[in-house]
Design an enzyme around this catalytic site. Structure first.
Site, PDB file in Angstrom:
ATOM      1  N   ASN A   1       1.001  -1.147   0.105  1.00 23.08           N
ATOM      2  CA  ASN A   1       0.088  -0.004  -0.132  1.00 23.08           C
ATOM      3  C   ASN A   1       0.923   1.331  -0.162  1.00 23.08           C
ATOM      4  O   ASN A   1       2.095   1.041  -0.033  1.00 23.08           O
ATOM      5  CB  ASN A   1      -0.782  -0.015   1.322  1.00 23.08           C
ATOM      6  CG  ASN A   1      -0.335  -0.060   2.312  1.00 23.08           C
ATOM      7  OD1 ASN A   1       0.574   0.949   2.951  1.00 23.08           O
ATOM      8  ND2 ASN A   1      -0.437  -0.987   3.200  1.00 23.08           N
ATOM      9  N   ARG A   2       0.257   2.390   0.234  1.00 22.02           N
ATOM     10  CA  ARG A   2       0.957   3.630  -0.264  1.00 22.02           C
ATOM     11  C   ARG A   2       1.582   4.431   1.137  1.00 22.02           C
ATOM     12  O   ARG A   2       1.952   5.389   1.193  1.00 22.02           O
ATOM     13  CB  ARG A   2       0.128   4.567  -0.771  1.00 22.02           C
ATOM     14  CG  ARG A   2      -0.562   4.444  -2.225  1.00 22.02           C
ATOM     15  CD  ARG A   2      -1.299   5.483  -2.659  1.00 22.02           C
ATOM     16  NE  ARG A   2      -1.867   5.202  -4.066  1.00 22.02           N
ATOM     17  CZ  ARG A   2      -1.471   5.097  -5.194  1.00 22.02           C
ATOM     18  NH1 ARG A   2      -0.142   5.718  -5.237  1.00 22.02           N
ATOM     19  NH2 ARG A   2      -1.971   4.944  -6.287  1.00 22.02           N
TER      20      ARG A   2
END
Length: 405
Positions: free
Chosen positions: A209-210
């Site tokens: 994920n970011r």
């Protein structure tokens, strides 16, 4: 905020790193007076400190005696930072010895004092040094835990001076909180998780994920500046380790679970700021998955990862405060409804609700959040630097720690 800072420099090989710390203070607009020991001047000369600070430099109480510097400097300072602080200097400070300008300044200072130790591992771990550090901390002195790494020669271990930028960030938080702010996490052990986990698909690919880890690192840094012993469980870090924080590096959600559960066993507070992947590939391919000409990719089957926050909620000992996060992409009302349910299911004390997405929260230096409490409270925080938000949430945590003590 412009502050009057005393930068003490002890006589260790890491003295040269204090020049970078001095630069960070002066470039931020602070007025800095460098007070080295005589031994420190054998590593870095007085002209260097004078040129960089544009202030006079002396190590003895006789220079400019008419100005009574051994009393005036400490009394007028907003902050005293000593980097590096040697074992000898720590011992003198703990026992009130005052045989030069720096030790006199430390005795007269009525502002926050931060010591950044640097020495060989054996010296740091010696019972005498540990006793001196404990004594200083009991008096409100902030002694940063040294980093682990390469020391002088070929030696490695704990005792390395933390990165100057991280010492500066630590000191900046102390200044922001002010001289009268209590060290309300002194004697407390807190665990913070940060970053995004990665679930391997094959030797070169992963699901992730970011999350940048910035909010978790802000929680760790601000807790250390409030006197806590901090364990930071960091997933795939790209950020420098915060000064004074023990960092445990992990990669996958299972690694994050194992490290966090272990660290949380004796913790007073646990802040789950990491973004663990909810799913992982059900099958790991030991070889890189190849494209097949003329054919589409095979579907990727997913398996559910363990719910770390729920497990911590089940294991939570009496008096421990558990803080979880809800990263939402739905509208505010739905996000808060989801978070209230999550707060109950995970047996948490607080839940921090964020609106996330492209250009929102992940990777930014600021955050907006609503914090819901298991006691029915709701606190809205407007956009602000992540460290300010972390400090505000620690205020909510310390209130609950105090009420359960």
């Amino acid at each position: 905020m412009t502050a009057r800072v005393i930068l003490g420099v002890g006589g260790g090989i890491a003295a040269y790193k204090a020049a970078e710390l001095l630069r960070l203070f002066t470039e931020s607009g602070h007025r800095v007076r460098v007070v080295p020991t005589a031994a420190a001047l054998r590593f870095v000369g007085a002209p260097t400190w004078a040129a960089l600070s544009r202030e006079p430099v002396a190590d003895d109480v006789w220079s400019d005696a008419h100005e009574v510097p051994h009393v005036r400097l400490g009394k007028e300072a907003d902050l005293v930072v000593v980097a590096p602080a040697t074992a000898d200097l720590i011992a003198k400070t703990a026992h009130g010895l005052a045989d030069d300008l720096l030790t006199n300044t430390l005795l007269t200072a009525r502002c926050p004092v931060v010591l950044a130790p640097a020495m060989h591992t054996e010296m740091w771990e010696h019972p005498a040094t540990q006793a001196n550090v404990a004594l200083l901390r009991s008096r409100g002195v902030l002694v940063i835990e040294p980093a682990s790494g390469r020391l002088t020669g070929s030696d490695t271990g704990k005792g390395r001076l933390p990165d100057p930028a991280e010492i500066f960030a630590y000191a900046r938080r102390v200044l922001v909180r002010g001289a009268d702010a209590p060290l309300d996490l002194t004697g407390r052990h807190v665990v913070v998780t940060a970053g995004g986990t990665r679930e391997p698909l094959d030797p070169v690919r992963f699901l992730g994920n970011r999350s940048s880890g910035k909010q978790g690192y802000a929680f760790a840094r601000t807790a250390a500046a409030r006197g806590a012993r901090v364990t930071l469980v960091s997933a795939n870090p790209t950020l420098p380790a915060p000064a004074g924080v023990d960092v445990v590096v992990v990669s996958t959600t299972e690694e994050l679970r194992k490290a966090t559960v272990e660290a949380a066993a004796d913790a007073d507070a646990v802040v789950m700021a990491a973004a663990p992947a909810d799913f992982r590939p059900a099958v790991y391919a030991p070889q890189k998955i190849k494209k097949v000409p003329g054919a589409g990719p095979e579907p990727i089957a997913l398996a559910l990862n363990p719910d770390i926050a729920a497990e911590l909620g089940e294991r939570k000992p009496a008096g421990q405060v558990l803080v979880v996060f809800a990263a939402e992409t739905v509208d505010t009302e739905d996000a808060l409804a989801n978070a209230r349910q999550k707060l109950i299911v995970k047996n948490a004390d607080l839940i921090v609700v964020n609106q996330v997405g492209t250009d929102k929260v992940f990777g930014s230096d600021a955050n907006t959040a609503t914090v819901l409490g298991a006691d029915g409270t709701e606190t809205v925080f407007p956009q602000q630097p992540k460290e300010d938000l972390a400090d505000a949430v620690w205020d909510l945590i310390t209130t609950r720690l105090t009420s359960t003590s």
